[in-house]
Write a protein that holds these residues in place. Structure first.
Motif, PDB file in Angstrom:
ATOM      1  N   MET A  50       0.828  -1.199   0.000  1.00 26.37           N
ATOM      2  CA  MET A  50       0.000   0.000   0.000  1.00 26.37           C
ATOM      3  C   MET A  50       0.873   1.263   0.000  1.00 26.37           C
ATOM      4  O   MET A  50       0.565   2.246  -0.684  1.00 26.37           O
ATOM      5  N   THR A  51       1.969   1.260   0.740  1.00 26.33           N
ATOM      6  CA  THR A  51       2.883   2.405   0.775  1.00 26.33           C
ATOM      7  C   THR A  51       3.514   2.634  -0.592  1.00 26.33           C
ATOM      8  O   THR A  51       3.595   3.771  -1.072  1.00 26.33           O
ATOM      9  N   LEU A  52       3.947   1.553  -1.243  1.00 27.27           N
ATOM     10  CA  LEU A  52       4.541   1.673  -2.571  1.00 27.27           C
ATOM     11  C   LEU A  52       3.532   2.170  -3.595  1.00 27.27           C
ATOM     12  O   LEU A  52       3.851   3.014  -4.436  1.00 27.27           O
ATOM     13  N   LEU A  53       2.306   1.674  -3.549  1.00 26.09           N
ATOM     14  CA  LEU A  53       1.264   2.126  -4.472  1.00 26.09           C
ATOM     15  C   LEU A  53       0.925   3.597  -4.247  1.00 26.09           C
ATOM     16  O   LEU A  53       0.731   4.349  -5.209  1.00 26.09           O
ATOM     17  N   ALA A  54       0.863   4.020  -3.012  1.00 25.43           N
ATOM     18  CA  ALA A  54       0.569   5.425  -2.711  1.00 25.43           C
ATOM     19  C   ALA A  54       1.682   6.325  -3.220  1.00 25.43           C
ATOM     20  O   ALA A  54       1.428   7.385  -3.798  1.00 25.43           O
ATOM     21  N   ALA A  55       2.923   5.901  -3.050  1.00 25.50           N
ATOM     22  CA  ALA A  55       4.063   6.696  -3.530  1.00 25.50           C
ATOM     23  C   ALA A  55       4.059   6.783  -5.050  1.00 25.50           C
ATOM     24  O   ALA A  55       4.320   7.842  -5.627  1.00 25.50           O
ATOM     25  N   ALA A  56       3.756   5.692  -5.712  1.00 28.15           N
ATOM     26  CA  ALA A  56       3.744   5.682  -7.176  1.00 28.15           C
ATOM     27  C   ALA A  56       2.624   6.552  -7.722  1.00 28.15           C
ATOM     28  O   ALA A  56       2.800   7.283  -8.692  1.00 28.15           O
ATOM     29  N   SER A  57       1.452   6.505  -7.100  1.00 28.78           N
ATOM     30  CA  SER A  57       0.334   7.298  -7.606  1.00 28.78           C
ATOM     31  C   SER A  57       0.525   8.781  -7.330  1.00 28.78           C
ATOM     32  O   SER A  57       0.091   9.617  -8.105  1.00 28.78           O
ATOM     33  N   SER A  58       1.202   9.146  -6.241  1.00 29.38           N
ATOM     34  CA  SER A  58       1.428  10.562  -5.970  1.00 29.38           C
ATOM     35  C   SER A  58       2.410  11.150  -6.973  1.00 29.38           C
ATOM     36  O   SER A  58       2.334  12.325  -7.304  1.00 29.38           O
ATOM     37  N   GLY A  59       3.320  10.360  -7.506  1.00 26.64           N
ATOM     38  CA  GLY A  59       4.258  10.828  -8.524  1.00 26.64           C
ATOM     39  C   GLY A  59       3.564  11.131  -9.832  1.00 26.64           C
ATOM     40  O   GLY A  59       3.999  11.969 -10.602  1.00 26.64           O
ATOM     41  N   ALA A  60       2.448  10.468 -10.113  1.00 33.51           N
ATOM     42  CA  ALA A  60       1.708  10.698 -11.348  1.00 33.51           C
ATOM     43  C   ALA A  60       1.040  12.060 -11.351  1.00 33.51           C
ATOM     44  O   ALA A  60       0.701  12.588 -12.394  1.00 33.51           O
ATOM     45  N   GLU A  61       0.861  12.651 -10.173  1.00 35.35           N
ATOM     46  CA  GLU A  61       0.215  13.948 -10.066  1.00 35.35           C
ATOM     47  C   GLU A  61       1.232  15.075  -9.930  1.00 35.35           C
ATOM     48  O   GLU A  61       0.904  16.150  -9.476  1.00 35.35           O
ATOM     49  N   ALA A  62       2.465  14.848 -10.324  1.00 35.55           N
ATOM     50  CA  ALA A  62       3.516  15.844 -10.188  1.00 35.55           C
ATOM     51  C   ALA A  62       3.181  17.093 -10.995  1.00 35.55           C
ATOM     52  O   ALA A  62       2.635  17.017 -12.085  1.00 35.55           O
ATOM     53  N   VAL A  63       3.497  18.230 -10.435  1.00 36.02           N
ATOM     54  CA  VAL A  63       3.231  19.509 -11.065  1.00 36.02           C
ATOM     55  C   VAL A  63       4.436  19.906 -11.909  1.00 36.02           C
ATOM     56  O   VAL A  63       5.574  19.746 -11.498  1.00 36.02           O
ATOM     57  N   GLN A  64       4.165  20.458 -13.091  1.00 35.00           N
ATOM     58  CA  GLN A  64       5.232  20.908 -13.966  1.00 35.00           C
ATOM     59  C   GLN A  64       5.962  22.065 -13.303  1.00 35.00           C
ATOM     60  O   GLN A  64       5.338  23.008 -12.821  1.00 35.00           O
ATOM     61  N   SER A  65       7.297  22.018 -13.267  1.00 36.03           N
ATOM     62  CA  SER A  65       8.062  23.059 -12.599  1.00 36.03           C
ATOM     63  C   SER A  65       8.887  23.908 -13.546  1.00 36.03           C
ATOM     64  O   SER A  65       9.471  24.899 -13.133  1.00 36.03           O
ATOM     65  N   SER A  66       8.959  23.521 -14.822  1.00 35.41           N
ATOM     66  CA  SER A  66       9.714  24.330 -15.781  1.00 35.41           C
ATOM     67  C   SER A  66       9.152  24.141 -17.180  1.00 35.41           C
ATOM     68  O   SER A  66       8.448  23.173 -17.453  1.00 35.41           O
ATOM     69  N   TYR A  67       9.462  25.087 -18.032  1.00 37.48           N
ATOM     70  CA  TYR A  67       9.141  24.993 -19.446  1.00 37.48           C
ATOM     71  C   TYR A  67      10.417  24.697 -20.212  1.00 37.48           C
ATOM     72  O   TYR A  67      11.478  25.232 -19.891  1.00 37.48           O
ATOM     73  N   SER A  68      10.294  23.879 -21.230  1.00 46.69           N
ATOM     74  CA  SER A  68      11.360  23.659 -22.202  1.00 46.69           C
ATOM     75  C   SER A  68      10.872  24.290 -23.500  1.00 46.69           C
ATOM     76  O   SER A  68       9.809  23.932 -24.011  1.00 46.69           O
ATOM     77  N   CYS A  69      11.643  25.237 -24.027  1.00 43.97           N
ATOM     78  CA  CYS A  69      11.191  26.041 -25.164  1.00 43.97           C
ATOM     79  C   CYS A  69      12.150  25.919 -26.342  1.00 43.97           C
ATOM     80  O   CYS A  69      13.342  25.694 -26.155  1.00 43.97           O
ATOM     81  N   ALA A  70      11.612  26.076 -27.543  1.00 48.98           N
ATOM     82  CA  ALA A  70      12.414  26.027 -28.766  1.00 48.98           C
ATOM     83  C   ALA A  70      12.061  27.229 -29.637  1.00 48.98           C
ATOM     84  O   ALA A  70      10.892  27.493 -29.900  1.00 48.98           O
ATOM     85  N   ALA A  71      13.088  27.936 -30.091  1.00 48.60           N
ATOM     86  CA  ALA A  71      12.901  29.101 -30.957  1.00 48.60           C
ATOM     87  C   ALA A  71      12.532  28.651 -32.364  1.00 48.60           C
ATOM     88  O   ALA A  71      13.094  27.687 -32.881  1.00 48.60           O
ATOM     89  N   GLN A  72      11.586  29.339 -32.964  1.00 50.77           N
ATOM     90  CA  GLN A  72      11.190  29.083 -34.352  1.00 50.77           C
ATOM     91  C   GLN A  72      11.505  30.271 -35.245  1.00 50.77           C
ATOM     92  O   GLN A  72      11.832  30.094 -36.406  1.00 50.77           O
ATOM     93  N   ASN A  73      11.374  31.482 -34.702  1.00 55.89           N
ATOM     94  CA  ASN A  73      11.559  32.708 -35.477  1.00 55.89           C
ATOM     95  C   ASN A  73      12.420  33.688 -34.690  1.00 55.89           C
ATOM     96  O   ASN A  73      12.386  33.692 -33.459  1.00 55.89           O
ATOM     97  N   VAL A  74      13.164  34.525 -35.429  1.00 60.25           N
ATOM     98  CA  VAL A  74      13.996  35.557 -34.804  1.00 60.25           C
ATOM     99  C   VAL A  74      13.769  36.869 -35.551  1.00 60.25           C
ATOM    100  O   VAL A  74      13.784  36.897 -36.780  1.00 60.25           O
ATOM    101  N   TYR A  75      13.582  37.936 -34.786  1.00 58.89           N
ATOM    102  CA  TYR A  75      13.323  39.251 -35.353  1.00 58.89           C
ATOM    103  C   TYR A  75      14.308  40.257 -34.782  1.00 58.89           C
ATOM    104  O   TYR A  75      14.767  40.121 -33.651  1.00 58.89           O
ATOM    105  N   LEU A  76      14.619  41.281 -35.583  1.00 62.08           N
ATOM    106  CA  LEU A  76      15.483  42.378 -35.161  1.00 62.08           C
ATOM    107  C   LEU A  76      14.815  43.697 -35.510  1.00 62.08           C
ATOM    108  O   LEU A  76      14.011  43.772 -36.444  1.00 62.08           O
TER     109      LEU A  76
END
Length: 129
Positions: free
Chosen positions: A7-33
């Motif tokens: 039960m402890t292992l199942l609870a730990a595994a299921s709580s990891g599935a609800e992890a909140v996103q803490s960062s964005y990974s971004c990719a540039a497509q266009n550049v302007y000057l």
């Protein structure tokens, strides 16, 4: 005893599935000057060289990191508009002689979120995940 461990292992595994996103990974497509006449124009050469260039931004601190974006090392970071507030996620960061500003339009539908980044003399747009 086995049941308690299971039960402890199942609870730990299921709580990891609800992890909140803490960062964005971004990719540039266009550049302007900015040109000499005050117009913002796409720079085809710079866009070709920077297209696909990735950076990440921490959603709690605003710390941004990438190999070529930002153009210079950032020394101060601030989240101006936190994630989940219904509008864009906004970050300000500063180097030794420049100020940059990032907006991620996280309220848009879908997985990829458009962004705009004013970094020194360049303006980038693309998508964050």
């Amino acid at each position: 005893m086995r049941r308690v461990i299971l039960m402890t292992l199942l609870a730990a595994a299921s709580s990891g599935a609800e992890a909140v996103q803490s960062s964005y990974s971004c990719a540039a497509q266009n550049v302007y000057l900015l040109d000499d006449k005050g117009r913002i124009k796409e720079d085809a050469t710079l866009a070709r060289n920077m297209r696909g260039e990735r950076f990440s931004v921490d959603m709690m601190t605003g710390r941004i990191a990438g190999e070529r974006i930002p153009a210079f090392p950032a020394v101060k970071f601030a989240v101006l508009s936190p994630s989940g507030k219904g509008g864009p996620f906004r970050v300000y960061f500063q180097g030794y002689n420049y100020v940059s500003y990032l907006e991620v339009y996280e309220h848009q539908d879908g997985g990829a979120k458009p962004f705009v980044l004013h970094d020194g003399e360049s303006i980038y747009s693309g998508f964050c995940e």
